[in-house]
Structures are given as structure tokens and as C-alpha cells.
Design a protein around this motif. Structure first.
Motif, PDB file in Angstrom:
ATOM      1  N   VAL A 274       0.829  -1.209   0.000  1.00 54.90           N
ATOM      2  CA  VAL A 274       0.000   0.000   0.000  1.00 54.90           C
ATOM      3  C   VAL A 274       0.862   1.257   0.000  1.00 54.90           C
ATOM      4  O   VAL A 274       2.003   1.245   0.463  1.00 54.90           O
ATOM      5  CB  VAL A 274      -0.949   0.032   1.226  1.00 54.90           C
ATOM      6  N   ASP A 275       0.283   2.327  -0.521  1.00 56.99           N
ATOM      7  CA  ASP A 275       0.904   3.657  -0.496  1.00 56.99           C
ATOM      8  C   ASP A 275       0.142   4.487   0.527  1.00 56.99           C
ATOM      9  O   ASP A 275      -1.006   4.895   0.291  1.00 56.99           O
ATOM     10  CB  ASP A 275       0.819   4.294  -1.884  1.00 56.99           C
ATOM     11  N   LYS A 276       0.757   4.743   1.672  1.00 53.56           N
ATOM     12  CA  LYS A 276       0.071   5.426   2.772  1.00 53.56           C
ATOM     13  C   LYS A 276      -0.255   6.884   2.460  1.00 53.56           C
ATOM     14  O   LYS A 276      -1.075   7.499   3.143  1.00 53.56           O
ATOM     15  CB  LYS A 276       0.922   5.347   4.047  1.00 53.56           C
ATOM     16  N   ASP A 277       0.390   7.439   1.443  1.00 50.95           N
ATOM     17  CA  ASP A 277       0.118   8.836   1.091  1.00 50.95           C
ATOM     18  C   ASP A 277      -1.095   8.985   0.180  1.00 50.95           C
ATOM     19  O   ASP A 277      -1.413  10.101  -0.255  1.00 50.95           O
ATOM     20  CB  ASP A 277       1.343   9.450   0.410  1.00 50.95           C
ATOM     21  N   LYS A 278      -1.759   7.874  -0.120  1.00 54.43           N
ATOM     22  CA  LYS A 278      -2.935   7.920  -0.994  1.00 54.43           C
ATOM     23  C   LYS A 278      -4.154   7.369  -0.268  1.00 54.43           C
ATOM     24  O   LYS A 278      -4.037   6.624   0.706  1.00 54.43           O
ATOM     25  CB  LYS A 278      -2.693   7.113  -2.271  1.00 54.43           C
ATOM     26  N   SER A 279      -5.316   7.715  -0.768  1.00 58.89           N
ATOM     27  CA  SER A 279      -6.567   7.143  -0.268  1.00 58.89           C
ATOM     28  C   SER A 279      -6.929   5.926  -1.123  1.00 58.89           C
ATOM     29  O   SER A 279      -6.302   5.680  -2.166  1.00 58.89           O
ATOM     30  CB  SER A 279      -7.689   8.182  -0.356  1.00 58.89           C
ATOM     31  N   LEU A 280      -7.955   5.201  -0.691  1.00 62.44           N
ATOM     32  CA  LEU A 280      -8.386   4.042  -1.475  1.00 62.44           C
ATOM     33  C   LEU A 280      -8.836   4.471  -2.866  1.00 62.44           C
ATOM     34  O   LEU A 280      -8.536   3.798  -3.863  1.00 62.44           O
ATOM     35  CB  LEU A 280      -9.523   3.311  -0.745  1.00 62.44           C
ATOM     36  N   ASN A 281      -9.531   5.572  -2.952  1.00 56.27           N
ATOM     37  CA  ASN A 281      -9.991   6.058  -4.257  1.00 56.27           C
ATOM     38  C   ASN A 281      -8.846   6.524  -5.146  1.00 56.27           C
ATOM     39  O   ASN A 281      -8.974   6.564  -6.375  1.00 56.27           O
ATOM     40  CB  ASN A 281     -10.994   7.215  -4.073  1.00 56.27           C
ATOM     41  N   GLU A 282      -7.723   6.877  -4.531  1.00 52.20           N
ATOM     42  CA  GLU A 282      -6.560   7.360  -5.299  1.00 52.20           C
ATOM     43  C   GLU A 282      -5.616   6.226  -5.700  1.00 52.20           C
ATOM     44  O   GLU A 282      -4.603   6.460  -6.353  1.00 52.20           O
ATOM     45  CB  GLU A 282      -5.781   8.393  -4.477  1.00 52.20           C
ATOM     46  N   GLY A 283      -5.951   4.999  -5.305  1.00 49.31           N
ATOM     47  CA  GLY A 283      -5.111   3.857  -5.682  1.00 49.31           C
ATOM     48  C   GLY A 283      -4.077   3.503  -4.643  1.00 49.31           C
ATOM     49  O   GLY A 283      -2.944   3.156  -4.986  1.00 49.31           O
ATOM     50  N   ALA A 284      -4.439   3.558  -3.363  1.00 48.04           N
ATOM     51  CA  ALA A 284      -3.490   3.262  -2.285  1.00 48.04           C
ATOM     52  C   ALA A 284      -3.026   1.810  -2.302  1.00 48.04           C
ATOM     53  O   ALA A 284      -1.909   1.505  -1.882  1.00 48.04           O
ATOM     54  CB  ALA A 284      -4.126   3.583  -0.929  1.00 48.04           C
ATOM     55  N   ILE A 285      -3.883   0.913  -2.786  1.00 48.96           N
ATOM     56  CA  ILE A 285      -3.498  -0.509  -2.842  1.00 48.96           C
ATOM     57  C   ILE A 285      -2.767  -0.749  -4.153  1.00 48.96           C
ATOM     58  O   ILE A 285      -3.345  -0.611  -5.246  1.00 48.96           O
ATOM     59  CB  ILE A 285      -4.738  -1.426  -2.728  1.00 48.96           C
ATOM     60  N   LYS A 286      -1.494  -1.102  -4.071  1.00 51.24           N
ATOM     61  CA  LYS A 286      -0.640  -1.171  -5.260  1.00 51.24           C
ATOM     62  C   LYS A 286      -0.660  -2.537  -5.949  1.00 51.24           C
ATOM     63  O   LYS A 286      -0.052  -2.713  -6.994  1.00 51.24           O
ATOM     64  CB  LYS A 286       0.804  -0.815  -4.879  1.00 51.24           C
ATOM     65  N   PHE A 287      -1.364  -3.493  -5.359  1.00 51.94           N
ATOM     66  CA  PHE A 287      -1.389  -4.847  -5.915  1.00 51.94           C
ATOM     67  C   PHE A 287      -2.300  -4.906  -7.148  1.00 51.94           C
ATOM     68  O   PHE A 287      -3.368  -4.284  -7.176  1.00 51.94           O
ATOM     69  CB  PHE A 287      -1.897  -5.831  -4.855  1.00 51.94           C
ATOM     70  N   ALA A 288      -1.888  -5.679  -8.167  1.00 53.26           N
ATOM     71  CA  ALA A 288      -2.667  -5.805  -9.403  1.00 53.26           C
ATOM     72  C   ALA A 288      -4.091  -6.265  -9.104  1.00 53.26           C
ATOM     73  O   ALA A 288      -4.307  -7.117  -8.249  1.00 53.26           O
ATOM     74  CB  ALA A 288      -1.994  -6.802 -10.345  1.00 53.26           C
ATOM     75  N   THR A 289      -5.046  -5.701  -9.849  1.00 54.25           N
ATOM     76  CA  THR A 289      -6.499  -5.958  -9.758  1.00 54.25           C
ATOM     77  C   THR A 289      -7.137  -5.293  -8.546  1.00 54.25           C
ATOM     78  O   THR A 289      -8.342  -5.421  -8.349  1.00 54.25           O
ATOM     79  CB  THR A 289      -6.861  -7.463  -9.769  1.00 54.25           C
TER      80      THR A 289
END
Length: 749
Positions: A154-169
Motif C-alpha cells: 500500500v501507499d500510505k500517502d494515498k486514499s483508497l480512491n486514489e489507488g493506495a493498494i498497489k497490488f494488481a487488480t
């Protein structure tokens, strides 16, 4: 008494209606260039028919669970024996399959510890890491645990709507993300770094549960589960074919570590407390075969002498086939094809069965000439017990030992499939085929090696069995690194050297990163070009000519085969009845390009494709493959069906551009006929002449003899190796008294 196996009018694959007699109770070697028809005759005709007839003798219940063999295209085969087919198919299996389990040595060792070990902790099954009684409870007998790296996930500087989860799909728009944004558990616009501990734990670690306040888009039957347990259940525990699509993401977020409880020993503490002479069973499996044999030889017991003798005998068999450097805890899926084949041989060395038909596929692969002679002695013992032995082989020393030789050719693919010569080795040297021409020549050596000014310096290397060696490897020339199997060559070239010089390029025989659907044409990046040619010629969409898109067969989904999963046995693959193995929808085959449909193009060889397609885009790729002796490959051949040597030569085609590279190649002559080895040498010299440094790990005397510089490691394998026995020119090597390699090279030059 029947003296021959008789084959009448064999037409399998490229065989040209051939008939021959193979002497029983003898060693017959089949040789010829790659694609000449050796395997079509020996494996696809003789071996397949023998195995098929054995299967037919079983009950229908048993036959349904066996590998299915079609009827070979041959009029008649008479006087077949019961077959034992020992090929180079990797033993595979998962990490629970080890050298110890594959050779049954671990079973004997378990029995020994359950009887002689102190204190008594249980019977034989208790010492199995595959049994709940014995396995480490934390890693369940695997010896390692897989940990998810949260910062990579995950990217802690992003929200879920901004694509915080970096894993494919799980990216915005990905369907797996809906499980989180529609759960009602989170403010989807809130940065992850601002999550409370409760929100953080809910996002990452929550067990399966019903969300309390989901959005209107939430599916009623769905349950919420944290990211980490979801990745583990959805990907880590699924079949490898499924994981291939997200392999890159998994490699980024999953870290494999030794189990903190058993420290990689796989077994429960109680089991590890049982020892013999201060060693537990895991200590024994971590020793090299050679060292374990020495340890077992120090044990004496009148009561358990039978078990001790059995273990010593099995360990000696493994040492006899040149694998004394392996350990019993080595996973079988890490073994090379040659190592896998030799492990299979161990299973047959101790049996007392006679009048069998043994079929071997290039048992010399990956072996130094010194080790080849050990294999030769084993094969001769199998023959002398009263068995018939068939060998597909290129090695000079093994061919010379044959009672009977069948040389196939004269060319590859459609230009092969004929018998060029039958008889003894003396006659082969006088025959007209490519094999006869190669064996009638005396090996020359490089009398004018390239010079060098710069070197790659290694100081006091001691990884694995390397004995604190320091060495300078020349830059800008062709260096061969040789020595018996297990002497430390691969450790030096593929582990130590890249550590000090990270810019090196290693070309091994592993499968190139590709999906199950990848073939030669996709590897060459020519699939789109071929589809466009068909689309323009027929004024239709190019998607029709893709087996992964609109053109795929509706039954097999473009694979050309149907897979039948057999639980604990190998999966069975059968040709799709709808598309006859092409993978294309039948309607697609009505469209032609220069009078050929797309399925016929996929069956075309590289040699024929070079003349068929326009020069501009296609010719350079095909010409390079032809130069490397791969002209017999078909354009649609699946990548996972290529041999290790074929894969490696394919990788070599990508190294032609650029200069000043340090290129390491691991045994490129594996599986090559001597005439193809000459082509390979020309290609390697082009790489060097282009300004690259070439370091080749090799056993082949023809390759060694043409090096600019030779480094020989030894003197033996495992703990007996790891020393520099020689470094210098081939001329100086021929005068060396210390090098085993020198002895064999002197006999060939």
C-alpha cells in the motif's frame, strides 16, 4: 530366442516411413542433429507404444488415472519389452518433494532415527515433515514462511480512491477493490497514513466477516476480509497457472523467510531433539550426499545393520552418478533436467528385474567428461543384467560405447526423419551424414587466442564450497569456466561474480518469463505482425487471428489442449476435439494469407518461415535462429515445451545489440549435435567481436578447445571442489598435470 525389436513403416511426426531392427540385450544409441527424428522414433513411437500396451493391460479404472498415450503412426512394432522411460522432464513437484523423498533415502533415514535415535520420540512417520505428527506447526513442514511487505502493498500517502493498494487488480476500477470501497468500513477519500489503528487493522488483517454498514453496491452474499489474508488465500494458495497473471505483483509484496520456529529444518522441536551421534535427522539432510555417506559409515549396530547397509547403498548410487554434491533436503523443483534424469536412474539401480527396455534421453547433459564415464558404467551394468538400452545422445564418449548406432537425418524437420546410418562406431566415422563427418574430425584448439588488458577481480570468494579463492577473469575475450559437476563453477559465475559486478547478464536455461499461452512467435514479438498480414489480406479484424481474443476455440479457450486434473498425479493433457489442437475457432481457418491459414502458419518451421514472410520485419529474427541451429522449431510451439538448451539459445538472440556487456552463459551446448555446436561457437565469437566479455560455463571439449582463456575448478565436487586447478590458454591447459579437464581434452585434440 527373439533377438530384435522390429519397427515397420514408422511415420510419426517427421519420420519418413522408416523400418529397422533394434538388437535386444544391447546398447543402441540414436544420434543426429536436433529435429532429425531421434525423439520421434525413440520416445514418440517405440516408448509410447510400449507404454500404451502396458497401460492397456490394466483395468479400466486404473487406465483412467494413467497418462494417456495415443497410438503412434507406425504400421507395426514387434517384440517390445516392458519399458522404463527415464527422460529429462524435471521432477517438479512442490517444495515438499525433495531429493531425499524422490530417492527414498529419506524413508530409510526416518526408519533409522525411529530405531537408533535417542530419545525415542515416535515411529518412522513421526520424522516426516509431510506428516502432522512431525511437521513444524508454524510453517507446516515447508521450512519457510511467506510474509507480506506492507510498504510494498500500500501507499500510505494515498486514499483508497486514489489507488493506495498497489497490488494488481486492486487498483481504482479493478473489481477486487470494490470489496473495500463498498464495505462501508472506510472513508474512501481519507489518506491511509491518517487511518486509526482500528481502521488500519481492519484494512490489513481482519478475518472474514459481514460488514455492518455496506454501501448499496455491496453484494448481499459477499463477506469482507482484510487485504493480507485475502492475498494469501486468493493468490499464494492457488494454482501456479492462476498466479502467473499477477506474478510481478506477488514478487514485489511477498518475502520468503526461513521459518522462525524451526529455522528451515521443517520438523517439530520434539522430533529434532532425537539424535544419533549428536545429529538430528534435519542435520543429516542438510549434509552433502558425500558427507552423509561418510557419517553413516561411522555408525555400527548389529541390530540395525540392515538399515545402515540400505542407506549406504542408496547414497553410493547417488555418488556414482555424480550427484554427491546434492543434499537430501534440496527441493526437486530446483534440479536441472540432467540432475532430474540421474535421480530417476537411482530408483532402478538396485532392482533385480531383467529383460526390460530402458530408454534414456541424453544422460550426458550437464556432465563433465569425467562424470560421463561414471554414467556410462551404470548404463553398461543395466545392459549387462539382460536389459535392452536405447539412448538418444550426442556425446562422443557414450556413442563410442554403443553396440549399435542409428544415425538420423540428414537434416532437421521435414528434411530429417530418415536413417542415415546403422552399425558400429567405426562405421559411423566413415558414414556420409553430419554425425559421421563430425566424429571423423580431430578436435582442433584455439592457437591464436585474443589478448586482454582489463580484468574482473574476485578476492577471497568462499560462498558454498569455494575455498577462499581469488581470481582475475579477463574482460573483452571468450573465457570458459569448467570443472566436474559440483566443483563450484555456477557458484563463482552466477552468484559471486554478479554480487561484485551487478551489471552482468546471466543467460541460463530457465523458462523465459512468459504465460502458459506464450509461443515462439509471441517471444519474437512477431504475433501482431502476422495477425495484421491476415487482417489486411482478408479485410477483417486482426483480433480474429488471436487465440487469446475473438479467434479462440470456444471449447479449449485457445489452448489447443484440454487439461484433466488428476489430484495427486500429473495432470493429463489431451488434444482439443473441436479445434484439433490449433487453438483457433474453426471459422477462422477459412481466412488465408498466401494460401495458408493461421493454424498452418503456426505449424510452419523457422526455416520455412524465413522464406515465406516479407524480409523487412521477419528475416533478421528468423536468420538469427537459423544461425543458432533452431531452424526446426515451429512458430506456434509453446514456450514451456522447449528444452533448456533451446530456451537458452532463444535468450541469446536478445544479446546481439549493444557492446561492453558482461555475459555469462550456463552450458549452452546442452543437447546440441556437434554440427550445431560449431554454429553456436560462431555466434559466441560474434558476441565477443562486438566488444562484449563472454564467460561460458561448459563441459563440452569442442567449446573448451576454442576458448581464449580457460579457468578450471576442482579437483572434485562438493567439499572436494572449490579450488582453481588451472587458468590460462588452451595450449597451456593441454600441458597441465593437475586438471581433470586437461586429461579428457588431450584425448580429443
Amino acid at each position: 530366442m527373439i533377438k530384435y525389436i522390429t519397427i515397420t513403416h514408422a511415420k510419426q511426426n517427421n519420420l519418413k516411413n522408416i523400418s529397422l531392427k533394434i538388437p535386444k540385450g544391447k546398447l543402441t544409441v540414436f544420434t543426429g542433429i536436433s529435429g532429425s527424428g531421434k525423439s520421434s522414433l525413440v520416445f514418440d513411437t517405440i516408448g509410447a507404444e510400449a507404454q500404451r500396451q502396458i497401460n492397456e493391460s490394466e483395468s479400466s479404472f486404473a487406465r483412467m488415472r494413467m497418462q494417456h498415450y495415443g497410438i503412434p503412426d507406425v504400421e507395426r512394432i514387434e517384440n517390445l519389452n516392458v519399458p522404463v522411460i527415464i527422460n529429462q522432464k524435471r521432477l517438479g513437484g512442490n517444495v515438499r518433494s525433495t531429493v531425499g523423498t524422490a530417492t527414498d533415502i529419506y524413508s530409510s533415514l526416518r526408519l533409522l532415527f525411529s530405531r537408533m535415535g535417542k530419545p525415542f520420540v515416535g515411529y518412522s512417520n513421526s520424522f516426516s515433515f509431510n506428516n502432522p505428527l512431525g511437521m513444524c506447526p508454524e510453517c507446516e513442514g515447508l521450512g519457510y514462511v511467506q510474509v507480506v511487505e506492507v510498504d510494498e502493498l500500500v501507499d500510505k500517502d494515498k486514499s483508497l480512491n486514489e489507488g493506495a493498494i498497489k497490488f494488481a487488480t486492486f487498483q481504482p476500477g479493478g473489481w477486487r477493490l470494490t470489496r473495500y470501497v463498498d464495505s462501508g468500513n472506510f472513508d474512501n477519500d481519507k489518506k491511509l497514513k491518517n487511518f486509526s489503528k482500528k481502521e488500519w487493522d481492519l484494512l490489513l488483517y481482519a478475518e472474514e466477516q459481514k460488514p455492518k454498514h455496506p454501501t448499496k453496491d455491496w453484494r448481499k452474499s459477499a463477506k469482507y476480509i482484510g487485504l493480507i489474508p485475502r492475498i494469501k488465500t486468493a493468490f499464494l494458495n492457488r494454482e501456479i497457472e492462476h498466479r502467473e497473471t499477477i506474478r510481478v505483483s506477488l514478487e514485489k509484496v511477498i518475502v520468503t523467510k526461513a521459518c522462525p520456529s524451526c529455522h528451515g529444518q521443517r520438523l517439530a522441536p520434539k522430533i529434532l531433539s532425537c539424535k544419533i551421534k549428536g545429529k538430528n535427522i534435519a542435520d543429516c539432510t542438510m549434509m552433502t550426499i558425500e558427507d552423509l555417506h561418510a557419517f553413516i559409515s561411522t555408525l555400527h549396530s548389529d541390530t540395525f545393520d540392515t538399515i545402515l547397509q540400505e542407506i549406504r547403498r542408496k547414497l553410493q548410487y547417488v555418488m556414482n552418478i555424480g550427484l554427491q554434491y546434492l543434499t537430501l533436503n534440496r527441493s526437486t523443483n530446483t534440479l536441472s533436467g540432467g540432475e532430474s534424469q540421474r535421480i530417476k536412474m537411482v530408483r532402478h539401480l538396485g532392482n533385480s528385474l531383467v529383460d526390460l527396455l530402458y530408454i534414456f534421453d541424453e544422460p550426458s547433459i550437464g556432465l563433465h567428461p569425467h562424470d560421463v564415464m561414471n554414467i556410462a558404467n551404470i548404463i553398461l551394468k543395466i545392459r549387462d543384467k539382460g536389459n535392452t538400452v536405447l539412448l538418444v545422445e550426442h556425446d562422443h564418449d557414450l556413442i563410442r560405447l554403443a553396440d549399435h548406432i542409428v544415425d538420423m537425418g540428414p537434416g532437421a524437420g521435414k528434411n530429417g526423419g530418415k536413417i542415415v546410418y546403422q552399425g558400429d562406431f567405426a562405421g559411423l566415422k566413415q558414414s556420409k551424414g553430419l554425425t559421421g563427418a563430425c566424429f571423423s574430425e580431430k578436435t582442433s584448439y584455439n592457437k591464436h587466442p585474443r589478448t586482454f588488458k582489463e580484468v574482473l577481480t574476485i578476492t577471497k570468494a568462499s560462498l558454498h564450497n569455494l575455498k577462499n579463492i581469488s581470481i582475475d577473469i579477463p574482460k573483452g575475450i571468450f573465457t570458459v569456466l569448467t570443472g566436474v559437476a559440483g566443483s563450484g563453477k555456477s557458484t563463482l559465475a552466477t552468484k559471486v561474480l554478479p554480487f561484485h559486478y551487478p551489471q552482468v547478464t546471466i543467460i541460463d536455461q530457465s523458462l523465459p518469463a512468459a504465460s502458459y499461452r506464450s509461443n515462439l512467435l509471441t517471444y519474437l514479438d512477431l504475433s501482431d505482425e502476422v495477425r495484421k498480414l491476415f487482417a489486411r489480406a482478408n479485410k477483417v479484424s486482426d483480433k480474429l487471428f488471436s487465440r487469446n481474443s475473438e479467434g479462440c476455440c470456444p471449447n479449449c479457450k485457445g489452448l489447443g489442449i484440454e487439461k484433466i486434473e488428476m489430484a495427486f498425479m500429473d495432470d493429463i493433457e489431451q488434444i482439443c476435439d473441436v479445434c484439433n489442437g490449433s487453438g483457433y475457432h474453426p471459422k477462422v481457418l477459412q481466412y488465408l494469407y498466401h494460401e495458408k491459414n493461421i493454424a498452418e502458419i503456426m505449424e510452419m518451421t523457422v526455416h520455412d518461415a524465413g522464406a515465406f514472410f516479407p524480409k523487412e520485419r521477419f528475416r533478421s529474427a528468423f536468420d538469427t535462429l537459423i544461425e543458432l541451429g533452431l531452424d526446426y522449431l515451429t512458430l506456434g510451439q509453446r514456450m514451456d515445451s522447449f528444452s533448456g538448451g533451446e530456451r537458452q539459445r532463444l535468450k541469446l538472440t536478445r544479446e546481439l545489440s549493444g557492446t561492453d556487456k558482461i555475459i555469462i552463459i550456463d552450458e549452452p551446448s546442452n543437447g546440441l549435435h556437434p554440427s550445431d555446436t560449431k554454429k553456436l561457437l560462431k555466434f559466441l565469437n560474434v558476441l565477443v567481436d562486438s566488444g562484449n566479455t563472454l564467460i561460458v560455463i561448459e563441459h563440452n571439449p569442442d567449446i573448451i578447445a576454442h576458448a581464449d582463456w580457460v579457468i578450471d575448478l576442482g579437483p572434485g565436487a562438493g567439499n572436494a571442489g572449490g579450488r582453481v586447478m588451472f587458468q590460462g590458454s588452451v595450449k597451456d591447459l593441454l600441458n597441465s598435470k593437475k586438471s581433470l579437464t586437461a586429461n579428457y581434452l588431450q584425448n580429443r585434440t
